[in-house]
Design an enzyme around this catalytic site. Structure first.
Site, PDB file in Angstrom:
ATOM      1  CD  GLU A  44       7.019  -4.898  -9.047  1.00 15.72           C
ATOM      2  OE1 GLU A  44       8.189  -4.861  -8.632  1.00 15.72           O
ATOM      3  OE2 GLU A  44       6.055  -5.260  -8.334  1.00 15.72           O
ATOM      4  CD  GLU A  69      13.834  -5.068  -7.647  1.00 16.21           C
ATOM      5  OE1 GLU A  69      13.335  -4.789  -6.549  1.00 16.21           O
ATOM      6  OE2 GLU A  69      13.591  -6.123  -8.257  1.00 16.21           O
TER       7      GLU A  69
END
Length: 413
Positions: A156, A161
């Site tokens: 990932e 974020e």
């Protein structure tokens, strides 16, 4: 249900402070040499229009996604749509009451999560988006990538974020076997003011053994295999992209009385560019010509320029790229990016999809363009046909009985 990130801000900070995480010297690995755009979405739809289904699909549900999140992801245009001003809008809404069922009971919130899985993926290159993030306690927007469904073994890459309780801070992280969840390897940047105040460009440049994170063109973090403390580097295969706005979860915490709804993440564009190695590897052969549809004026195209076996060929605006160059060979095959035009599964029946596959000597891979403009599969004596008479970008191709119709006519361009 796919597992996702369970990143804890404290864990990232702790790793950074204890020296377990370090940035490689700029001489350790060759930075990515960035080529042309291979995929993009500019979100130019009308206000309230759905997303382009040829580029994105939805995750739907309220299972908490491994992080005890509180939202239910829908495919409704009330949660995911274009805004008529050149943006994608992903909106988290408070639903009171709601009959949508989550893993912990009735969902209080709806939101959106879209992904390019099964539509587009790429190994290496520049992945970027211009985003204005939402704000508020418990709000968790993200722009990220997965390398497959077997998380964390397939990896990932979190490009962006932000959590509402830290409005000024951007996080970039990788997860893999031995460094997943709260053990993810990441960096961050605090810009001194809320990221939600304006659009910012969030990007990674990814090449063999190196991933570099950028905010508005400025590098703030990089990771190499040496950064993983002996754990496995799993970033050498195709990844697909995800955009979402979560509500609540282990890391961001949960909405409180200060959180205002709805909250919308605006995305101006998402763009992917190719990676080149500066000339060490020869580029794909550029011989051949484009094949333009007499019906739509668009060209037969390898999606994203990604020559993966099984790629379903499509129509796309003619652009002169190598992904639209088709070279006839002496063995009767028609080749693009070094692979062959192929009827899926070797089938020769009406409706068989046309795909790209490694050339294997099977006679079913022989095609010829007739003087009348028919692109004929020699074994089947059937024509390459535009499915459903679709004139749009992304239209699919199939085998069908030759009927002389314009959706079966092709011209060298």
């Amino acid at each position: 249900m796919r597992k996702t990130r369970i990143l804890l801000a404290a864990a990232v900070v702790a790793v950074t402070l204890t020296g377990g995480l370090f940035a490689a010297s700029r001489n350790d690995n060759a930075d990515a040499a960035i080529g042309g755009i291979t995929w993009q979405d500019e979100f130019n739809g009308a206000a309230g229009a759905p997303i382009d289904a040829s580029k994105w699909k939805f995750d739907i549900g309220g299972g908490g996604f491994g992080n005890n999140e509180q939202q239910y992801y829908t495919n409704s245009t009330s949660n995911v749509s274009t805004d008529g001003q050149g943006h994608l809008a992903i909106t988290a809404r408070k639903e009171n009451p709601s009959n949508l069922q989550c893993h912990y009971g009735t969902c209080q919130y709806t939101s959106g999560r879209i992904l390019t899985a099964d539509k587009f993926s790429q190994r290496y290159g520049r992945f970027e988006a211009s985003i204005k993030v939402p704000k508020g306690q418990g709000i968790w927007p993200a722009f990220w990538m997965l390398g497959g469904n077997n998380w964390p073994a397939t990896g990932e890459i979190d490009i962006m974020e932000n959590v509402g309780k830290e409005p000024n801070t951007l996080y970039g992280t990788v997860h893999g076997p031995g460094y997943s969840g709260g053990e993810g390897i990441g960096g961050n940047r605090n810009i001194g003011q809320p990221l939600s105040n304006a659009f910012h460009n969030y990007a990674v440049e990814w090449s063999p053994n190196l991933i570099v994170w950028y905010l508005d063109g400025s590098e703030y973090f990089r990771v190499t295999p040496a950064s993983l403390g002996g754990d496995q580097w799993v970033f050498d295969h195709n990844f697909f992209m995800i955009l979402n706005v979560a509500v609540g979860g282990n890391w961001p915490g949960y909405p409180d009385g200060s959180t205002q709804f709805p909250q919308t993440m605006l995305v101006d564009y998402v763009r992917v560019s190719a990676w080149t190695d500066g000339g060490t590897t020869p580029p794909p052969a550029t011989g051949g010509t484009a094949l333009k549809s007499n019906f739509s004026g668009r060209c037969i195209d390898i999606p994203g320029g990604n020559a993966v076996d099984g790629a379903r060929l499509q129509l796309w605006d003619c652009n002169g790229s190598t992904a639209q160059k088709w070279a006839p060979q002496s063995d009767g095959t028609l080749r693009g990016l070094g692979k062959c035009l192929d009827p899926a599964g070797g089938a020769l029946t009406n409706g068989t999809p046309i795909q790209l596959v490694t050339c294997n000597g099977n006679p079913v891979q022989r095609f010829t363009l007739s003087a009348a403009g028919d692109l004929v599969n020699v074994s089947a004596n059937k024509c390459v046909d535009i499915k459903d008479w679709n004139s749009a970008n992304g239209a699919q191709l199939q085998l069908w009985d030759c009927g002389g119709t314009t959706n079966q006519k092709w011209t060298k361009a």
